[in-house]
Design an enzyme around this catalytic site. Sequence first.
Site, PDB file in Angstrom:
ATOM      1  CG  HIS A  18      52.002  67.714  40.580  1.00  0.00           C
ATOM      2  ND1 HIS A  18      52.256  69.063  42.202  1.00  0.00           N
ATOM      3  CD2 HIS A  18      52.075  69.838  40.252  1.00  0.00           C
ATOM      4  CE1 HIS A  18      52.478  70.598  42.188  1.00  0.00           C
ATOM      5  NE2 HIS A  18      52.223  70.764  40.335  1.00  0.00           N
ATOM      6  CG  HIS A  21      48.713  70.950  43.350  1.00  0.00           C
ATOM      7  ND1 HIS A  21      48.780  70.170  41.717  1.00  0.00           N
ATOM      8  CD2 HIS A  21      48.569  72.031  43.233  1.00  0.00           C
ATOM      9  CE1 HIS A  21      48.855  71.207  40.621  1.00  0.00           C
ATOM     10  NE2 HIS A  21      49.178  72.326  41.241  1.00  0.00           N
ATOM     11  CB  CYS A 126      54.030  85.890  32.733  1.00  0.00           C
ATOM     12  SG  CYS A 126      54.723  83.615  33.061  1.00  0.00           S
ATOM     13  CB  CYS A 129      53.323  84.551  36.820  1.00  0.00           C
ATOM     14  SG  CYS A 129      54.913  84.077  36.578  1.00  0.00           S
ATOM     15  CB  CYS A 144      58.773  83.994  33.474  1.00  0.00           C
ATOM     16  SG  CYS A 144      57.919  83.505  35.035  1.00  0.00           S
ATOM     17  CG  HIS A 147      56.332  80.361  34.667  1.00  0.00           C
ATOM     18  ND1 HIS A 147      56.083  81.282  35.732  1.00  0.00           N
ATOM     19  CD2 HIS A 147      55.540  79.158  35.373  1.00  0.00           C
ATOM     20  CE1 HIS A 147      54.617  80.698  36.845  1.00  0.00           C
ATOM     21  NE2 HIS A 147      54.813  79.041  36.231  1.00  0.00           N
ATOM     22  CE  LYS A 298      60.126  74.887  39.555  1.00  0.00           C
ATOM     23  NZ  LYS A 298      60.459  76.809  38.338  1.00  0.00           N
ATOM     24  CE  LYS A 301      51.420  69.234  32.669  1.00  0.00           C
ATOM     25  NZ  LYS A 301      50.656  70.239  32.228  1.00  0.00           N
TER      26      LYS A 301
HETATM   27  O1  ME8 Z   1      48.790  79.610  42.273  1.00  0.00           O
HETATM   28  N1  ME8 Z   1      55.803  72.503  46.136  1.00  0.00           N
HETATM   29  O2  ME8 Z   1      47.707  77.979  41.568  1.00  0.00           O
HETATM   30  P1  ME8 Z   1      48.711  76.578  41.407  1.00  0.00           P
HETATM   31  C1  ME8 Z   1      54.852  72.749  46.808  1.00  0.00           C
HETATM   32  N2  ME8 Z   1      45.483  79.243  41.634  1.00  0.00           N
HETATM   33  N3  ME8 Z   1      53.457  73.982  46.786  1.00  0.00           N
HETATM   34  C2  ME8 Z   1      53.397  73.995  45.258  1.00  0.00           C
HETATM   35  C3  ME8 Z   1      54.162  73.152  44.226  1.00  0.00           C
HETATM   36  C4  ME8 Z   1      55.283  72.426  45.203  1.00  0.00           C
HETATM   37  N4  ME8 Z   1      56.641  71.774  43.502  1.00  0.00           N
HETATM   38  N5  ME8 Z   1      54.003  73.385  43.188  1.00  0.00           N
HETATM   39  C5  ME8 Z   1      52.939  74.350  43.597  1.00  0.00           C
HETATM   40  C6  ME8 Z   1      48.013  79.035  42.294  1.00  0.00           C
HETATM   41  N6  ME8 Z   1      52.190  74.603  44.562  1.00  0.00           N
HETATM   42  C7  ME8 Z   1      46.607  79.379  41.971  1.00  0.00           C
HETATM   43  C8  ME8 Z   1      46.548  80.497  43.171  1.00  0.00           C
HETATM   44  S1  ME8 Z   1      45.044  81.575  45.843  1.00  0.00           S
HETATM   45  C9  ME8 Z   1      43.523  81.886  45.790  1.00  0.00           C
HETATM   46  C10 ME8 Z   1      45.334  81.229  43.922  1.00  0.00           C
HETATM   47  C11 ME8 Z   1      51.430  74.913  45.550  1.00  0.00           C
HETATM   48  O3  ME8 Z   1      47.615  75.456  40.971  1.00  0.00           O
HETATM   49  C12 ME8 Z   1      51.134  76.656  44.772  1.00  0.00           C
HETATM   50  O4  ME8 Z   1      52.602  77.558  46.056  1.00  0.00           O
HETATM   51  O5  ME8 Z   1      50.245  77.265  40.441  1.00  0.00           O
HETATM   52  C13 ME8 Z   1      50.281  77.094  45.158  1.00  0.00           C
HETATM   53  O6  ME8 Z   1      50.134  76.890  46.955  1.00  0.00           O
HETATM   54  C14 ME8 Z   1      49.088  76.014  45.020  1.00  0.00           C
HETATM   55  O7  ME8 Z   1      50.326  74.833  45.167  1.00  0.00           O
HETATM   56  C15 ME8 Z   1      48.693  75.746  43.755  1.00  0.00           C
HETATM   57  O8  ME8 Z   1      49.300  76.483  42.515  1.00  0.00           O
END
Ligand code: ME8
Length: 528
Positions: A18, A21, A126, A129, A144, A147, A298, A301
């Site tokens: 999304h 990411h 969780c 997380c 949590c 979440h 925020k 889904k």
């Molecule tokens: O945390 N706005 O994965 P993830 C900005 N696998 N950044 C966002 C966001 C948003 N709304 N939502 C998610 C993980 N992110 C772990 C990381 S690293 C060794 C392991 C960012 O898929 C989030 O902060 O939940 C993170 O940096 C990245 O997307 C991946 O999130």
Amino acid sequence: MDRFYITTAIDYVNGAPHIGHAYEKILTDIIARHYSQRTNDMYFLTGTDEHGIKIQKTAAAKGISPKELCDENSQKFKDAWKALDINYNKFIRTTDDYHKKTVQKIFKKLVEQGDIYKNSYEGLYCSGCECFLNPKDLTEDGLCPDHLKKPDVVKEENYFFKLTKYKDAIIKHIKENPDFIVPAFRANEVLNQLEDIQDISVSRAKSNVKWGIDVLDDPEQSIYVWIDALSNYITAIGYDTENPSEDFKKYWPVDVHVIGKDILKFHSIYWPAFLLALDLPLPKHIFAHGWITIDETKMSKSLGNVISPTSVLESFELKEPDAFRYYMATSAPCGRDGNYSDDDFKEKVNAHLANSMGNLLNRTLSMLVKYFDGEVKEEFLISANNELVEGSQKLIKHALGTVKVVENHFNHFEIAEAAQEIMGIVDMANKFVTDNAPWTLAKEGKMTECGQVLTTVLEIMCVVTALIYPYCPNFAKEMARQLSFNLDAKLDDLTSDNIKCGKLISKEEIKPVFLRVDSELADKSAKK
Ligand code: ME8
């Protein structure tokens, strides 16, 4: 600066990418492209995080194997990054064989040296997380806080990492290196979290979490996601407990890990502790960006407001991702939360990229063609003893000075702030054109003055082209073509005489860099 190593967080593959990411990958790509204008050796790593209970459960719900889910979704991330021109060197998947093997060796080494021990444990887990929660961090209803789900009560034998052993060393490191955590205001949060830190569980019973890397010599346990996930930053460049690769020796320690604020604890406490235990140097910087909301809400889904980055490009019929990259990168000051809204997107990219930047180049080149058949004459070049138009030298000097200001912002990962400086030069150049009205000068027959005004602006546009390149690589390439400017040059090589005498451009070669986003298109609901 001889080399620069930069990483993003690796994304969970339980869903599609999304724009949150995408925000992170865009910021990272911009930093990487900027530093490739300052160094000859750039290494940019991204990838996907593919193990854990969340992925196991999502796959089960879809009736497919976890590996099938990972393959399907990991590809969606790769496709999205391609559409956004994210120019990474390597894409790691934590299900890659070399990664799994090295993680097993890391784990074994830490067990052998006594940093990991086995203990029975009861805690609140969780799966959102992918970690155990401290009961005092739950909401009043026992949920949590991130979440808003009730954590599972888990009672298992687990392996534990002696985080407490490294607590003092990490506190010292954070205090002695004020730029270790960026932005600095987050360092206090981390120091507070360190106060009541406990040893952490680093494995889960196979009976509960099947989808994970086996602990060597104890296949009843899966290595739990964080030690697996965080190690990607070193396994990807060839770390090995006995025989690390040449690349690893060259690139480690990393210059910056770009991550979201929600996973700062894992990167600034757990990861340094693992690295200290492995006797490896710590990252130079950890840059925690803020979160992106949609229309100030925020993304979730259940609200149905999750936006995919490629659908923004499609719904606005953007052939190149540049406008979206620019918008996302400038959506928030360093480390703060940003917001996406269709109206704001349209307004900003139309104003900054189409009206101010693109249009300035377009009309300046058009005037050069109209009045001088596209030729820059010797007498148009601005020098100390040839300044007929007041302020032209000063303006060019100011633009070159801005290069250093922009570099300094990048040294602190202030991407939106740097863009504001770049647009500042564009605004000054626009004002210079309005103040000096080259069309009036031409009417009055003051042709050298007219030519000087245009050449000054073109000179400034070369600087703008170089500086905007990390944000808008395709627009910059098009601008460079029209200006006959060498975009491969390093920022240090930028001079005040990029524009050379002679025929610069013909009428047919002038093209708009970016056409305004059509307001009609923004109303399409396709992207939701
Ligand atoms: O945390 N706005 O994965 P993830 C900005 N696998 N950044 C966002 C966001 C948003 N709304 N939502 C998610 C993980 N992110 C772990 C990381 S690293 C060794 C392991 C960012 O898929 C989030 O902060 O939940 C993170 O940096 C990245 O997307 C991946 O999130």
